[in-house]
Design a protein around this motif. Structure first.
Motif, PDB file in Angstrom:
ATOM      1  N   SER A   1       0.844  -1.201   0.000  1.00 18.53           N
ATOM      2  CA  SER A   1       0.000   0.000   0.000  1.00 18.53           C
ATOM      3  C   SER A   1       0.879   1.250   0.000  1.00 18.53           C
ATOM      4  O   SER A   1       2.027   1.226   0.460  1.00 18.53           O
ATOM      5  CB  SER A   1      -0.914   0.006   1.225  1.00 18.53           C
ATOM      6  OG  SER A   1      -0.154   0.176   2.414  1.00 18.53           O
ATOM      7  N   ILE A   2       0.320   2.341  -0.510  1.00 18.46           N
ATOM      8  CA  ILE A   2       1.075   3.593  -0.553  1.00 18.46           C
ATOM      9  C   ILE A   2       1.360   4.084   0.866  1.00 18.46           C
ATOM     10  O   ILE A   2       2.389   4.720   1.121  1.00 18.46           O
ATOM     11  CB  ILE A   2       0.311   4.670  -1.362  1.00 18.46           C
ATOM     12  CG1 ILE A   2       1.200   5.881  -1.631  1.00 18.46           C
ATOM     13  CG2 ILE A   2      -0.968   5.078  -0.658  1.00 18.46           C
ATOM     14  CD1 ILE A   2       2.380   5.579  -2.526  1.00 18.46           C
ATOM     15  N   GLU A   3       0.460   3.748   1.815  1.00 20.79           N
ATOM     16  CA  GLU A   3       0.684   4.133   3.207  1.00 20.79           C
ATOM     17  C   GLU A   3       1.914   3.421   3.775  1.00 20.79           C
ATOM     18  O   GLU A   3       2.743   4.049   4.447  1.00 20.79           O
ATOM     19  CB  GLU A   3      -0.546   3.803   4.047  1.00 20.79           C
ATOM     20  CG  GLU A   3      -1.772   4.664   3.768  1.00 20.79           C
ATOM     21  CD  GLU A   3      -2.524   4.217   2.527  1.00 20.79           C
ATOM     22  OE1 GLU A   3      -3.386   4.975   2.069  1.00 20.79           O
ATOM     23  OE2 GLU A   3      -2.214   3.101   2.025  1.00 20.79           O
ATOM     24  N   ASP A   4       2.041   2.107   3.494  1.00 19.54           N
ATOM     25  CA  ASP A   4       3.206   1.353   3.969  1.00 19.54           C
ATOM     26  C   ASP A   4       4.483   1.862   3.312  1.00 19.54           C
ATOM     27  O   ASP A   4       5.540   1.925   3.944  1.00 19.54           O
ATOM     28  CB  ASP A   4       3.027  -0.138   3.680  1.00 19.54           C
ATOM     29  CG  ASP A   4       1.991  -0.781   4.584  1.00 19.54           C
ATOM     30  OD1 ASP A   4       1.681  -0.189   5.635  1.00 19.54           O
ATOM     31  OD2 ASP A   4       1.479  -1.865   4.228  1.00 19.54           O
ATOM     32  N   PHE A   5       4.383   2.192   2.019  1.00 21.83           N
ATOM     33  CA  PHE A   5       5.543   2.704   1.293  1.00 21.83           C
ATOM     34  C   PHE A   5       6.028   4.017   1.913  1.00 21.83           C
ATOM     35  O   PHE A   5       7.217   4.205   2.179  1.00 21.83           O
ATOM     36  CB  PHE A   5       5.179   2.915  -0.181  1.00 21.83           C
ATOM     37  CG  PHE A   5       6.344   3.314  -1.041  1.00 21.83           C
ATOM     38  CD1 PHE A   5       7.086   2.354  -1.730  1.00 21.83           C
ATOM     39  CD2 PHE A   5       6.705   4.651  -1.187  1.00 21.83           C
ATOM     40  CE1 PHE A   5       8.159   2.729  -2.533  1.00 21.83           C
ATOM     41  CE2 PHE A   5       7.781   5.027  -1.982  1.00 21.83           C
ATOM     42  CZ  PHE A   5       8.503   4.055  -2.656  1.00 21.83           C
ATOM     43  N   ASN A   6       5.092   4.936   2.156  1.00 29.20           N
ATOM     44  CA  ASN A   6       5.459   6.237   2.732  1.00 29.20           C
ATOM     45  C   ASN A   6       6.032   6.086   4.134  1.00 29.20           C
ATOM     46  O   ASN A   6       6.982   6.781   4.505  1.00 29.20           O
ATOM     47  CB  ASN A   6       4.235   7.152   2.768  1.00 29.20           C
ATOM     48  CG  ASN A   6       3.896   7.707   1.397  1.00 29.20           C
ATOM     49  OD1 ASN A   6       4.759   7.813   0.536  1.00 29.20           O
ATOM     50  ND2 ASN A   6       2.635   8.058   1.199  1.00 29.20           N
ATOM     51  N   GLU A   7       5.469   5.183   4.906  1.00 29.59           N
ATOM     52  CA  GLU A   7       5.966   4.979   6.275  1.00 29.59           C
ATOM     53  C   GLU A   7       7.383   4.430   6.261  1.00 29.59           C
ATOM     54  O   GLU A   7       8.228   4.854   7.051  1.00 29.59           O
ATOM     55  CB  GLU A   7       5.035   4.022   7.020  1.00 29.59           C
ATOM     56  CG  GLU A   7       5.476   3.767   8.461  1.00 29.59           C
ATOM     57  CD  GLU A   7       4.532   2.830   9.198  1.00 29.59           C
ATOM     58  OE1 GLU A   7       4.844   2.485  10.352  1.00 29.59           O
ATOM     59  OE2 GLU A   7       3.500   2.433   8.614  1.00 29.59           O
ATOM     60  N   TYR A   8       7.661   3.490   5.333  1.00 30.27           N
ATOM     61  CA  TYR A   8       8.988   2.875   5.274  1.00 30.27           C
ATOM     62  C   TYR A   8      10.053   3.887   4.855  1.00 30.27           C
ATOM     63  O   TYR A   8      11.142   3.941   5.424  1.00 30.27           O
ATOM     64  CB  TYR A   8       8.960   1.705   4.318  1.00 30.27           C
ATOM     65  CG  TYR A   8      10.225   0.863   4.313  1.00 30.27           C
ATOM     66  CD1 TYR A   8      10.330  -0.266   5.131  1.00 30.27           C
ATOM     67  CD2 TYR A   8      11.315   1.201   3.517  1.00 30.27           C
ATOM     68  CE1 TYR A   8      11.485  -1.030   5.155  1.00 30.27           C
ATOM     69  CE2 TYR A   8      12.471   0.431   3.529  1.00 30.27           C
ATOM     70  CZ  TYR A   8      12.548  -0.673   4.344  1.00 30.27           C
ATOM     71  OH  TYR A   8      13.695  -1.411   4.347  1.00 30.27           O
ATOM     72  N   PHE A   9       9.731   4.711   3.820  1.00 29.53           N
ATOM     73  CA  PHE A   9      10.724   5.616   3.246  1.00 29.53           C
ATOM     74  C   PHE A   9      10.587   7.047   3.762  1.00 29.53           C
ATOM     75  O   PHE A   9      11.324   7.933   3.303  1.00 29.53           O
ATOM     76  CB  PHE A   9      10.620   5.609   1.715  1.00 29.53           C
ATOM     77  CG  PHE A   9      11.061   4.325   1.072  1.00 29.53           C
ATOM     78  CD1 PHE A   9      12.407   4.016   0.963  1.00 29.53           C
ATOM     79  CD2 PHE A   9      10.125   3.424   0.585  1.00 29.53           C
ATOM     80  CE1 PHE A   9      12.813   2.835   0.376  1.00 29.53           C
ATOM     81  CE2 PHE A   9      10.525   2.247  -0.012  1.00 29.53           C
ATOM     82  CZ  PHE A   9      11.862   1.933  -0.111  1.00 29.53           C
ATOM     83  N   SER A  10       9.650   7.269   4.693  1.00 26.94           N
ATOM     84  CA  SER A  10       9.409   8.616   5.206  1.00 26.94           C
ATOM     85  C   SER A  10       9.116   9.596   4.063  1.00 26.94           C
ATOM     86  O   SER A  10       9.604  10.731   4.035  1.00 26.94           O
ATOM     87  CB  SER A  10      10.610   9.103   6.027  1.00 26.94           C
ATOM     88  OG  SER A  10      10.834   8.261   7.133  1.00 26.94           O
ATOM     89  N   SER A  11       8.347   9.115   3.106  1.00 20.42           N
ATOM     90  CA  SER A  11       7.992   9.915   1.944  1.00 20.42           C
ATOM     91  C   SER A  11       6.547  10.409   2.071  1.00 20.42           C
ATOM     92  O   SER A  11       5.845  10.081   3.036  1.00 20.42           O
ATOM     93  CB  SER A  11       8.159   9.104   0.655  1.00 20.42           C
ATOM     94  OG  SER A  11       7.414   7.891   0.733  1.00 20.42           O
ATOM     95  N   GLU A  12       6.109  11.188   1.093  1.00 21.23           N
ATOM     96  CA  GLU A  12       4.756  11.753   1.143  1.00 21.23           C
ATOM     97  C   GLU A  12       4.046  11.606  -0.197  1.00 21.23           C
ATOM     98  O   GLU A  12       3.362  12.500  -0.661  1.00 21.23           O
ATOM     99  CB  GLU A  12       4.810  13.229   1.550  1.00 21.23           C
ATOM    100  CG  GLU A  12       5.369  13.458   2.957  1.00 21.23           C
ATOM    101  CD  GLU A  12       5.397  14.931   3.359  1.00 21.23           C
ATOM    102  OE1 GLU A  12       5.073  15.763   2.487  1.00 21.23           O
ATOM    103  OE2 GLU A  12       5.737  15.216   4.509  1.00 21.23           O
ATOM    104  N   PHE A  13       4.220  10.444  -0.828  1.00 20.64           N
ATOM    105  CA  PHE A  13       3.536  10.215  -2.107  1.00 20.64           C
ATOM    106  C   PHE A  13       2.037  10.071  -1.862  1.00 20.64           C
ATOM    107  O   PHE A  13       1.622   9.550  -0.832  1.00 20.64           O
ATOM    108  CB  PHE A  13       4.078   8.953  -2.778  1.00 20.64           C
ATOM    109  CG  PHE A  13       5.465   9.112  -3.300  1.00 20.64           C
ATOM    110  CD1 PHE A  13       5.746   9.997  -4.339  1.00 20.64           C
ATOM    111  CD2 PHE A  13       6.516   8.399  -2.739  1.00 20.64           C
ATOM    112  CE1 PHE A  13       7.038  10.137  -4.815  1.00 20.64           C
ATOM    113  CE2 PHE A  13       7.810   8.536  -3.216  1.00 20.64           C
ATOM    114  CZ  PHE A  13       8.075   9.416  -4.256  1.00 20.64           C
TER     115      PHE A  13
END
Length: 225
Positions: free
Chosen positions: A213-225
């Motif tokens: 999920s985009i939420e998991d991706f952002n949490e892992y990389f500290s990103s804001e996509f």
């Protein structure tokens, strides 16, 4: 517990086992309870108990319960050139690939990664999918796993294409998927934790599951996509 009482307890358990085979067949739940009792008495270890329970449970499962859905299949196209197929084989590290026609619902055969080795060299022949395409095995979603395992062994097949009620590919299942229901997860060097959607492989190299999920991706990389 004295030696005599210990011996008597062992005989008592043995009597129960013999009664189980002498009497009319009992249900699976009672059989599992008896096997668990054997484990508690140190006649079986934990791994043996788990495998026995897995083997008994296989007949209750159907292909649809463990298959890899069509959307997650790694496939190659019937008309794909070699320079498009090789990166797929290298990146996925799979040994077998469904070969599709116009879409993933149309599987025309199976490609074995080892069959591509002949095309890797200075004197390699011209690649033609027809020369390496192997026939695929098709099974319905409702087939029981114990029956499928027997067919895998009899036909020496390792992969089957699962079809839906309309005859289109719904997914795939491998002999490893079936065996894992008995012996537990079989990991190789390309597997990583089922609970981890993202795996770090190097300083700047990561592997992310397609359904991350985009939420998991952002949490892992500290990103804001």
């Amino acid at each position: 517990m004295t030696e005599g009482s210990s011996s008597q307890a062992s005989i008592s358990w043995l009597d129960r086992v013999l009664q189980m085979f002498d009497a009319e067949p009992k249900d699976k739940e009672q059989l599992i309870e008896l096997i668990k009792d054997a484990k508690n008495r140190a006649l079986l270890d934990t791994d043996a108990l788990a495998m026995i329970e897995g083997a008994l449970g296989v007949s209750d499962l159907r292909v649809r319960d463990i298959m890899i859905p069509r959307g997650q299949m790694v496939v190659v196209g019937r008309d794909d050139p070699l320079d498009k197929i090789l990166p797929v084989a290298v990146e996925s590290a799979h040994s077998r690939f469904p070969v599709i026609g116009d879409d993933k619902g149309e599987v025309v055969g199976i490609l074995l990664a080892k069959d591509l080795l002949r095309y890797c060299g200075e004197t390699m022949p011209r690649f033609n999918m027809r020369d390496v395409l192997r026939s695929s095995v098709f099974v319905p979603e409702s087939k029981r796993l114990n029956v499928l395992l027997k067919e895998f062994r009899a036909g020496r097949n390792h992969m089957a294409i699962v079809i839906d009620e309309y005859g289109a590919a719904a997914g795939l299942v491998t002999i490893e998927d079936v065996l894992e229901q008995i012996v537990g997860e079989i990991e190789d060097e390309h597997d990583f934790d089922e609970g981890a959607p993202i795996l770090k492989r190097g300083d700047n190299a990561y592997t992310a599951k397609a359904h991350t999920s985009i939420e998991d991706f952002n949490e892992y990389f500290s990103s804001e996509f």
